[in-house]
Design an enzyme around this catalytic site. Structure first.
Site, PDB file in Angstrom:
ATOM      1  N   TYR A 217      34.784 108.573  41.002  1.00  0.00           N
ATOM      2  CA  TYR A 217      34.472 108.691  39.585  1.00  0.00           C
ATOM      3  C   TYR A 217      35.695 108.490  38.683  1.00  0.00           C
ATOM      4  O   TYR A 217      35.544 108.417  37.461  1.00  0.00           O
ATOM      5  CB  TYR A 217      33.895 110.076  39.286  1.00  0.00           C
TER       6      TYR A 217
ATOM      7  N   HIS B  11      32.450 107.937  32.188  1.00  0.00           N
ATOM      8  CA  HIS B  11      32.208 109.373  32.016  1.00  0.00           C
ATOM      9  C   HIS B  11      33.503 110.178  32.108  1.00  0.00           C
ATOM     10  O   HIS B  11      33.536 111.342  31.693  1.00  0.00           O
ATOM     11  CB  HIS B  11      31.228 109.841  33.095  1.00  0.00           C
TER      12      HIS B  11
ATOM     13  N   TYR C 238      31.804 119.328  38.563  1.00  0.00           N
ATOM     14  CA  TYR C 238      31.161 118.132  38.050  1.00  0.00           C
ATOM     15  C   TYR C 238      30.809 118.328  36.579  1.00  0.00           C
ATOM     16  O   TYR C 238      30.754 119.445  36.066  1.00  0.00           O
ATOM     17  CB  TYR C 238      29.921 117.797  38.884  1.00  0.00           C
TER      18      TYR C 238
ATOM     19  N   ASN D 215      28.200 118.285  34.658  1.00  0.00           N
ATOM     20  CA  ASN D 215      27.123 119.138  34.155  1.00  0.00           C
ATOM     21  C   ASN D 215      27.345 120.629  34.412  1.00  0.00           C
ATOM     22  O   ASN D 215      26.528 121.446  33.996  1.00  0.00           O
ATOM     23  CB  ASN D 215      25.760 118.692  34.709  1.00  0.00           C
TER      24      ASN D 215
ATOM     25  N   ASP E 152      33.374 111.559  26.599  1.00  0.00           N
ATOM     26  CA  ASP E 152      32.766 110.272  26.299  1.00  0.00           C
ATOM     27  C   ASP E 152      31.553 110.470  25.406  1.00  0.00           C
ATOM     28  O   ASP E 152      30.921 111.529  25.433  1.00  0.00           O
ATOM     29  CB  ASP E 152      32.367 109.566  27.591  1.00  0.00           C
TER      30      ASP E 152
ATOM     31  N   ASN F 179      25.498 116.313  29.049  1.00  0.00           N
ATOM     32  CA  ASN F 179      25.349 117.523  29.862  1.00  0.00           C
ATOM     33  C   ASN F 179      26.619 118.359  29.934  1.00  0.00           C
ATOM     34  O   ASN F 179      26.560 119.584  30.049  1.00  0.00           O
ATOM     35  CB  ASN F 179      24.892 117.154  31.267  1.00  0.00           C
TER      36      ASN F 179
END
Length: 209
Positions: free
Chosen positions: A33, A38, A85, A87, A112, A133
């Site tokens: 990631y 994100h 993460y 969320n 973002d 989220n």
């Protein structure tokens, strides 16, 4: 330690706290990631840490943290990248706020933003999460939206591409040329908020070029 010494120590601690800001770059952990849209909030965190000559280290809270001062005698920045993460960002942010005993109005969340054109930075305090989220979870964990947000525009996905897929992809080759300037602008915005306040920073970054 006598009462007078304790009071002096507390005043010293309070003065440090009054000059401390928590800046959190939201994103997802893991190499897969690291370069995605994100995670642009963490790009900004890296830029800020580089500017103050700080290195991210493991922390007692579930985040990696870099600490330093914004110039000689300037405000202290606690720059964090949660280990969770996106969320579930709220838990790490809440833990940092408690650890440093900071009021929510000295928390800056960098993230973002789909609803802002790519290569654009916008600043606000609180407000709706707009389906983000990470912001949703932070707001829930901090009992509202009193924190300041640096919204880094990544634009909407082209065609019918799903937004969830779009944010988890890397920037296009054309976008990558502009990303360093976008990240630099967002880092400048964080510094402006810390040094001059939100209203002054908004006047600078929301004004037409």
């Amino acid at each position: 330690m006598g009462l007078l010494d304790r009071l002096r120590s507390r005043r010293k601690d309070d003065s440090v706290a009054d000059n401390t800001w928590l800046v959190v770059g939201l994103g997802n952990p893991g190499a897969q990631y690291a370069a995605t849209r994100h995670n642009v909030g963490q790009f900004v965190a890296d830029e800020l840490a580089s500017r103050i000559g700080a290195t991210f280290k493991s922390h007692k809270t579930p985040s990696r943290v870099a600490e330093g001062f914004l110039g000689p005698g300037g405000p202290k920045l606690v720059i964090a990248k949660p280990n969770s993460y996106m969320n579930t960002s709220g838990g790490p942010v809440s833990a940092l706020v408690k650890y440093y005993s900071l009021p929510v109005d000295r928390v800056v969340i960098v993230h973002d933003e789909l609803d802002i054109p790519f290569d654009t930075v916008r600043l606000k305090q609180g407000g709706g999460h707009g389906g983000h989220n990470g912001v949703r979870d932070v707001s829930k964990a901090l009992d509202g939206g009193g924190f300041t947000r640096v919204r880094v525009g990544i634009g909407r996905p082209p065609g019918r591409q799903d937004s969830a897929d779009f944010v988890l992809k890397e920037f296009s080759s054309a976008e990558r040329q502009a990303v360093p300037n976008l990240v630099s602008d967002a880092a400048d915005a964080v510094e402006a908020i810390v040094e001059h306040g939100l209203v002054a920073a908004q006047q600078r970054f929301h004004s037409p070029a």
